[in-house]
Design a protein around this motif. Sequence first.
Motif, PDB file in Angstrom:
ATOM      1  N   VAL A 128      12.030  -1.358  -5.092  1.00 55.92           N
ATOM      2  CA  VAL A 128      10.904  -1.587  -4.224  1.00 55.92           C
ATOM      3  C   VAL A 128      12.185  -2.190  -3.377  1.00 55.92           C
ATOM      4  O   VAL A 128      12.267  -1.737  -2.310  1.00 55.92           O
ATOM      5  CB  VAL A 128       9.715  -2.409  -4.476  1.00 55.92           C
ATOM      6  N   VAL A 129      12.513  -2.842  -3.452  1.00 51.69           N
ATOM      7  CA  VAL A 129      14.018  -3.650  -3.270  1.00 51.69           C
ATOM      8  C   VAL A 129      14.874  -2.986  -2.221  1.00 51.69           C
ATOM      9  O   VAL A 129      14.741  -2.727  -1.088  1.00 51.69           O
ATOM     10  CB  VAL A 129      15.080  -5.064  -4.429  1.00 51.69           C
ATOM     11  N   THR A 130      15.392  -2.074  -3.261  1.00 52.25           N
ATOM     12  CA  THR A 130      16.215  -1.197  -2.119  1.00 52.25           C
ATOM     13  C   THR A 130      15.788  -0.221  -0.990  1.00 52.25           C
ATOM     14  O   THR A 130      15.615   0.068  -0.333  1.00 52.25           O
ATOM     15  CB  THR A 130      17.592  -0.480  -3.131  1.00 52.25           C
ATOM     16  N   ALA A 131      14.601   0.306  -2.097  1.00 51.83           N
ATOM     17  CA  ALA A 131      14.150   1.382  -0.504  1.00 51.83           C
ATOM     18  C   ALA A 131      13.367   0.618   0.592  1.00 51.83           C
ATOM     19  O   ALA A 131      13.586   1.121   1.821  1.00 51.83           O
ATOM     20  CB  ALA A 131      12.696   1.504  -1.526  1.00 51.83           C
ATOM     21  N   GLY A 138       1.294  -1.115   0.144  1.00 53.28           N
ATOM     22  CA  GLY A 138      -0.061   0.162  -0.224  1.00 53.28           C
ATOM     23  C   GLY A 138       0.518   1.383   0.179  1.00 53.28           C
ATOM     24  O   GLY A 138       1.166   1.912  -0.671  1.00 53.28           O
ATOM     25  N   GLU A 139       1.961   1.392   1.011  1.00 56.02           N
ATOM     26  CA  GLU A 139       3.116   2.338   0.962  1.00 56.02           C
ATOM     27  C   GLU A 139       3.830   2.610  -0.411  1.00 56.02           C
ATOM     28  O   GLU A 139       3.876   3.600  -0.958  1.00 56.02           O
ATOM     29  CB  GLU A 139       3.367   2.107   2.188  1.00 56.02           C
ATOM     30  N   VAL A 140       4.035   1.178  -1.206  1.00 53.67           N
ATOM     31  CA  VAL A 140       4.847   1.396  -1.983  1.00 53.67           C
ATOM     32  C   VAL A 140       3.766   1.675  -3.219  1.00 53.67           C
ATOM     33  O   VAL A 140       3.914   2.764  -4.148  1.00 53.67           O
ATOM     34  CB  VAL A 140       5.336   0.220  -3.422  1.00 53.67           C
ATOM     35  N   LEU A 141       3.018   2.242  -3.331  1.00 55.85           N
ATOM     36  CA  LEU A 141       1.672   2.187  -4.413  1.00 55.85           C
ATOM     37  C   LEU A 141       1.493   3.752  -4.201  1.00 55.85           C
ATOM     38  O   LEU A 141       1.769   4.301  -5.259  1.00 55.85           O
ATOM     39  CB  LEU A 141       0.181   1.479  -4.784  1.00 55.85           C
ATOM     40  N   ARG A 142       1.525   4.062  -2.815  1.00 61.22           N
ATOM     41  CA  ARG A 142       1.036   5.683  -2.450  1.00 61.22           C
ATOM     42  C   ARG A 142       2.722   6.593  -3.030  1.00 61.22           C
ATOM     43  O   ARG A 142       2.714   7.344  -3.755  1.00 61.22           O
ATOM     44  CB  ARG A 142       0.982   5.613  -0.554  1.00 61.22           C
ATOM     45  N   ILE A 143       3.318   6.054  -2.482  1.00 63.09           N
ATOM     46  CA  ILE A 143       4.482   6.707  -2.364  1.00 63.09           C
ATOM     47  C   ILE A 143       5.415   6.896  -3.798  1.00 63.09           C
ATOM     48  O   ILE A 143       5.658   7.512  -4.617  1.00 63.09           O
ATOM     49  CB  ILE A 143       5.835   6.048  -2.014  1.00 63.09           C
ATOM     50  N   GLY A 144       4.374   5.702  -4.572  1.00 62.37           N
ATOM     51  CA  GLY A 144       5.287   5.032  -6.091  1.00 62.37           C
ATOM     52  C   GLY A 144       4.832   6.268  -6.999  1.00 62.37           C
ATOM     53  O   GLY A 144       4.788   6.532  -8.194  1.00 62.37           O
ATOM     54  N   LEU A 145       3.059   6.308  -6.282  1.00 59.44           N
ATOM     55  CA  LEU A 145       1.858   7.152  -7.533  1.00 59.44           C
ATOM     56  C   LEU A 145       2.113   8.650  -7.390  1.00 59.44           C
ATOM     57  O   LEU A 145       1.925   9.492  -8.681  1.00 59.44           O
ATOM     58  CB  LEU A 145       0.776   6.331  -7.246  1.00 59.44           C
TER      59      LEU A 145
END
Lengths: 304, 64
Positions: free
Chosen positions: A137-140, A61-68
């Motif tokens: 995503v992996v590194t972040a 969820g966080e990945v999507l929020r920060i990514g978009l």
Amino acid sequence: MTAALGIFGFPHWATVLIVTILMGFMVIQGRYWTWEKIALAFCIINLIYIPAAFLVNPNWGEVLRIGLVPHFPGGLTGTMFFFLMANVGTTIAPWMVFFQQSAVVDKNLKEKDIPWGQLDTAIGAFFTVLVAIFCIVVTAAVLYGVNIQSAAEAAVALMPFSKYAGTLLAIGLFDAGFLGAICISLSSSWAVGEVFGWAHSLNNKVKEAPWFYAVYFGMLVSAGIVVLIPGAPLVTITLFIQVAATTLLPAALVFLILLLNSEELMGKYKNSRIQNVINFTIVIALILLATGYSLTTLFPNWLH
Amino acid sequence: MDNILNGFRDFFQAIREINQKYKTPRIKTTRMVSLSLLLLRIYLIVMLVLLAYSFISTVIHQVP
């Protein structure tokens, strides 16, 4: 590559030697298609970042929020512009323009092959972005806020979270380095051969195109020497090369756009208005990014 | 020694020939496009000088 294999106990000099020999064998067999098949096999290994991302179990969820939603931690500083440019430089670089046109010639593609060439490029672009997303995503997920001095440290830092993820990242790093080395060396050899009018094809034997292969091996050896310099700031060098690539990209793209708009050269394949708008938007965005970096370097506080 | 000098001479001669070959653009460009290309060239030279300065100052700080 040396950093990635260093995790598994390989001495740097041995990695440089083995990789140079391997890259040599890839090109001297005198057939473009063989080279491309081997390179594609290494491209498939790059997909390793996808399972690695799931192994570190990020908050999706966080990945999507920060990514978009674009956000700039710490504001638009010189460092932020620098890393934005380095990120762009890893994905699109001037050498790719030269690489692609030379590869098309070596592949002996004709007008009837254009739709396949376009599909080829679209698939390549899709997977480039996909792998880049999972790599980030992996590194972040694991390394956010951690100061990394070498690529290997990133993989080592991942080991406590997941041994497999760390190993996958190390393999991915080696693979990415290997692919970068073969493509950039080859692109330079093609470009130099073309400018000087030398024979410059992977379909030529070494005897038929000695200068082409000399430039290729010269690139490999010089890169190997830089890597083996004790204490060389390799991460800084890599980042600056990516930033330089982004800075030089508008020059290559502008000339490409000019060629694409030449009715005499392109005929019915001339750029449409929409394509020109997209092309120039990319060029202007790159120039703005580079200008932002230059201004924040010269005047560090201009945005505060 | 003479061989090395001749090698350099041939190399620079080859560059001169290439520059001569591409002196006139093969594609039609308007005056506006030519001017834009000149500005782009100046801009890129400035950017590269700045990048070199930034790189050297960063490396100086990093190398003990």
